[in-house]
Design a protein around this motif. Structure first.
Motif, short mmCIF file in Angstrom:
data_model
loop_
_atom_site.label_atom_id
_atom_site.label_comp_id
_atom_site.label_asym_id
_atom_site.label_seq_id
_atom_site.Cartn_x
_atom_site.Cartn_y
_atom_site.Cartn_z
N TYR A 24 0.83 -1.21 0.00
CA TYR A 24 0.00 0.00 0.00
C TYR A 24 0.86 1.26 0.00
O TYR A 24 0.55 2.23 -0.69
CB TYR A 24 -0.91 0.02 1.23
N SER A 84 1.62 2.48 -4.00
CA SER A 84 0.81 3.69 -4.16
C SER A 84 1.70 4.89 -4.45
O SER A 84 1.37 5.74 -5.29
CB SER A 84 -0.02 3.95 -2.91
N PRO A 141 -12.01 9.55 2.28
CA PRO A 141 -11.49 8.23 1.87
C PRO A 141 -12.50 7.10 2.12
O PRO A 141 -12.58 6.16 1.33
CB PRO A 141 -10.24 8.05 2.74
N ASN A 144 -6.52 3.92 -3.70
CA ASN A 144 -5.72 4.93 -3.00
C ASN A 144 -4.96 5.80 -3.99
O ASN A 144 -4.86 7.03 -3.83
CB ASN A 144 -4.75 4.25 -2.04
N GLY A 151 0.35 6.16 2.46
CA GLY A 151 0.11 4.77 2.08
C GLY A 151 0.41 3.79 3.20
O GLY A 151 -0.31 2.79 3.37
N LEU A 209 -2.50 3.58 5.66
CA LEU A 209 -3.81 3.48 5.01
C LEU A 209 -4.80 2.69 5.87
O LEU A 209 -4.48 1.62 6.39
CB LEU A 209 -3.64 2.79 3.65
N VAL A 245 -9.90 3.25 3.30
CA VAL A 245 -10.25 2.56 2.05
C VAL A 245 -10.30 1.05 2.28
O VAL A 245 -11.18 0.36 1.75
CB VAL A 245 -9.23 2.91 0.95
#
Length: 312
Positions: A96, A100, A137, A184, A245, A248, A251
């Motif tokens: 992530y 990202s 988000p 993302n 990221g 995160l 999401v």
């Protein structure tokens, strides 16, 4: 008249000198330092205290609710090292964060290079690219959930049009981590684009004119002028994207809730699950400290490396 004018000017000069003197008495440099106090208090209350409290809690078996707890030393950290799921969780977190960052910077730079030119309708395109940034988000995750879901999802409707069986994208470990990474990237690529456009507009056109006179191609101008002079913008983008990221959360919760099992869990969602589902605040605090270390190491290494490559 001349004498009166001189007297008036002298009175005005004395009045101004008096105002300056009063201002100096009211605003000495030592008093200006007091303006830092509110910010320092807020930082101490909302950042430093929770940080050190989290370290303290990680050495206990506190459940997050009761008034009593016991000190257990490094047991939570030993448990984390021996946790069979921690490897998957760390791998997902790095995907992530790192992937990202790579996608956001490549796509954001491409958008910036395109929309920095005199392209018709570029203002509308800039707005469209940046628009997802202002959406929550969590809401963004739910929007894409209805696109990827098994029953009634827009993507599966297209799959079925070609006579194929619907695919459970969000429950398939081969897909869900990359779908989360995609969402993302889609949401925050607009920030990267704006930062790169600001960097591009700060580069003098004289460099390009001189290079063109020397016969440099467009590719050569990009690699030897644009990219080196964009390094400050690249540094900012990469560090911000890495931090965002690696922590995160929203999401993931909207799309998969970290499932199935631990297949799409990040450290932040695992903390949430351990704290609220298992009522194990001590272990959750240990996971939080792990996330802090990961974010600190990756962001500081990236910042140090990229700052050295900036053009003085």
């Amino acid at each position: 008249m001349e004498v009166g004018g001189v007297l008036n000017r002298e009175k005005q000069t004395e009045r101004l000198a008096g105002m300056v003197g009063r201002n100096k008495r009211l605003h000495p440099s030592a008093w200006l330092n007091l303006l830092y106090v509110p910010a320092l208090v807020l930082f101490a209350v909302f950042i430093l205290y929770p940080f050190f409290k989290g370290i303290q809690v990680s050495f206990t078996n506190w459940d997050g609710y009761s008034q009593t707890f016991s000190w257990i030393g490094l047991d939570n950290y030993r448990r984390m090292i021996n946790d069979p799921n921690i490897g998957t969780v760390i791998e997902n977190t790095l995907i992530y964060g790192v992937c990202s960052t790579v996608f956001q910077n490549i796509i954001g730079l491409a958008y910036a290079l395109l929309l920095n030119q005199s392209v018709k309708g570029r203002g509308i395109v800039r707005t469209i690219v940046y628009l997802p940034v202002i959406v929550s988000p969590l809401i963004m995750g739910y929007i894409w959930y209805f696109f990827f879901q098994l029953q009634g999802g827009a993507l599966n409707d297209v799959v079925q049009l070609f006579g194929n069986q619907p695919v459970n994208f969000l429950d398939d470990p081969k897909w869900n981590v990359w779908i989360i990474t995609f969402v993302n990237t889609y949401q925050y690529v607009g920030i990267a684009m704006v930062i790169y456009m600001a960097g591009l507009q700060s580069i003098s056109k004289e460099y390009y004119e001189a290079a063109e006179l020397d016969g440099a191609s467009g590719r050569q101008r990009f690699w030897h002028i644009t990219l080196p002079l964009l390094m400050p913008a690249i540094t900012v983008n990469i560090v911000l994207n890495l931090i965002g990221g690696l922590k995160l959360f929203d999401v993931i919760m909207a799309l998969t809730k970290g499932g199935p099992g631990y297949a799409s869990q990040s450290i932040s969602t695992m903390m949430f699950k351990v704290y609220f589902a298992s009522q194990d605040a001590g272990y959750a605090a240990a996971l939080g400290n792990l996330m802090f270390v990961l974010i600190s190491v990756f962001s500081l290494v990236a910042l140090t490396y990229l700052r050295r490559r900036e053009v003085a």
